[in-house]
Design an enzyme around this catalytic site. Structure first.
Site, short mmCIF file in Angstrom:
data_model
loop_
_atom_site.label_atom_id
_atom_site.label_comp_id
_atom_site.label_asym_id
_atom_site.label_seq_id
_atom_site.Cartn_x
_atom_site.Cartn_y
_atom_site.Cartn_z
N GLY A 1 0.83 -1.20 0.00
CA GLY A 1 0.00 0.00 0.00
C GLY A 1 0.86 1.25 0.00
N ASN A 2 0.25 2.37 0.28
CA ASN A 2 1.01 3.61 0.39
C ASN A 2 0.39 4.47 1.48
OD1 ASN A 2 -0.98 5.53 -0.88
ND2 ASN A 2 -0.73 4.05 -2.54
N ARG A 3 1.03 5.59 1.77
CA ARG A 3 0.65 6.37 2.95
C ARG A 3 -0.45 7.39 2.69
NH1 ARG A 3 5.83 8.95 5.14
NH2 ARG A 3 4.28 10.03 6.41
N SER A 4 -1.07 7.37 1.54
CA SER A 4 -2.11 8.36 1.27
C SER A 4 -3.31 8.14 2.19
CB SER A 4 -2.55 8.26 -0.19
OG SER A 4 -3.62 9.13 -0.40
N ALA B 1 -3.67 7.94 -4.80
CA ALA B 1 -2.31 7.45 -5.02
C ALA B 1 -2.43 6.00 -5.48
CB ALA B 1 -1.51 7.55 -3.73
#
Ligand code: CTP
Length: 409
Positions: A219-222, A286
């Site tokens: 995943g990502n931090r958005s 994102a």
């Protein structure tokens, strides 16, 4: 200058409402104050009356000596119903401090005082600045009441953290500083009108998750905050908004159609479905650029000789794909989080490569802006040039982006 009604409810922080009334009056606003009986146990009406130059109202049956006007204004000849007249003239109504009890009443629509009755009748922007003990703020009843109020488009400021009134206690529940509350009130008053009425705006928000196995993902931090701020700002400006939210753990104001997705493939499918019926696409999500090929059907176990290697395959560029099928009357705006260097040149290359109208770029190497933060600072890169938008809350940045968008129509 605005007409501001301040509602003071019972709590030790009521003394800070005096400073709020003072700052608002000093800034040239016309200020009226209503307080609850409980507030009067903490601070006197005479203090507010001295500062604002207007009588304070407490009881919903009370007649207003100023007949619903704000300081310095001519009074009408007739004697109106006070709680209706005072909010009809108001440009904003700020409840500060808002106790847990008052928040519960406002969420339920209870009308048992001037403050609560006027709140229900108020069509102007409403701002609530809570103040209470951390345990009361964190109680699920309060959280549910706050969520209801936010869903109705009411601005509920998060309380500040720090020392609480009860000796030795620390936590979240302190009233925001009077200057911050006034800034929120002024921002609400300055909010733009319905300049996107009739426009269909599709917004994506959050960050995609690409499964590795049934319990793990890349995943990502958005957080989705920027996309949600855009969706809410567009809705406030009259647009018909659809929000496609990828793993967004935030409440969204009412009136917005929300579609929840998880992976880039799901986001792609949802976008394709909604795009043709949209005038504008704001692609703030994102999106993962790579996904593990062949996610495992069962949870991967630790005992694996030789460790674990993941094979990644590129995902579809959703935005470029949609740009390939766009109609001339559609506007497509991409968002790029760049990490230092010449962020504007990179954004311009993305604009060309993806065939879109603008890229909103921010530099996430600055920890104070971007992912997970409340603030942002961006540059809008379009074919016409670059426009820096100064640092501000994500709500302010959203409105600045939509100002440019509304000008395009
Ligand atoms: N985007 C998309 N589909 C992808 C990747 C990105 O639609 N698979 C969109 C994003 O939502 C954003 C814009 O493209 O609006 C720019 O995203 P970014 O990740 O900066 O672009 P990339 O093309 O992935 O470039 P980079 O090599 O910098 O990651």
């Amino acid at each position: 200058m605005a007409r501001i009604l301040i509602g003071v409810s019972g709590g030790i922080a009521a003394y800070k409402a005096v400073e709020l009334a003072r700052l608002a009056t000093l800034a040239g606003h016309g200020v009226r104050v209503t307080m609850t009986d409980a507030a009067a146990r903490f601070v006197g009406a005479a203090t507010f009356e001295g500062i604002t130059g207007a009588p304070v109202l407490v009881d919903e049956f009370e007649r207003d000596p100023l007949r619903g006007t704000y300081p310095g204004e001519a009074m009408p000849a007739h004697d109106p119903i006070s709680h209706l007249a005072i909010v009809e003239a108001a440009d904003a109504y700020a409840v500060a401090p808002a106790s847990a009890n008052t928040i519960a009443k406002l969420a339920a629509g209870v009308c048992d005082s001037f403050l609560t009755t006027a709140f229900l009748a108020c069509a102007a922007p409403r701002i609530i600045a809570p103040a209470m003990n951390a345990r009361m703020w964190e109680a699920s009843a309060t959280a549910a009441n706050v969520a209801v109020l936010r869903e109705r488009g009411i601005v509920v400021l998060d309380p500040a953290e720090g020392a609480l009134a009860s000796r030795g206690e620390h936590g979240s529940g302190r009233l925001r500083e009077p200057g911050e509350i006034l800034a929120a009130v002024e921002a609400a008053v300055a909010a733009p009108g319905p300049d996107l009425a009739g426009r269909r705006v599709l917004v994506t928000a959050g960050g995609t998750r690409e499964p590795i196995d049934p319990v793990r993902f890349i995943g990502n931090r958005s957080s989705g905050r920027m996309g949600v701020a855009l969706a809410e700002a567009a809705a406030r400006r009259g647009a018909d908004v659809t929000l496609i939210a990828a793993n967004v753990d935030l409440a969204v104001a009412g009136g917005i159609a929300r579609i929840d997705v998880a992976s880039a493939a799901e986001l792609d499918a949802a976008c394709r479905e909604a795009f043709a019926a949209s005038d504008v696409l704001l692609m703030a999500a994102a999106v993962a650029d790579f996904r593990p090929t062949g996610a495992a059907d069962a949870k991967l176990v630790r005992e694996r000789p030789g460790g674990l290697s993941l094979e990644l395959a590129p995902t579809t560029d959703i935005l470029a794909g949609l740009a390939g099928e766009r109609r001339d009357d559609q506007v497509l705006i991409g968002f790029a989080a760049e990490h230092g260097g010449d962020v504007v040149s990179r954004a311009r290359r993305k604009l060309e490569r993806k065939g879109i109208d603008a890229v909103v770029v921010n530099d996430v190497s600055d920890a104070a802006i971007g992912f997970e933060s409340a603030d942002n600072e961006v540059t809008i890169v379009s074919r016409e040039g670059e426009e820096p938008i100064p640092r501000g809350s994500k709500r302010q940045i959203a409105d600045a982006i939509l100002d440019r968008l509304a000008a395009l129509f």
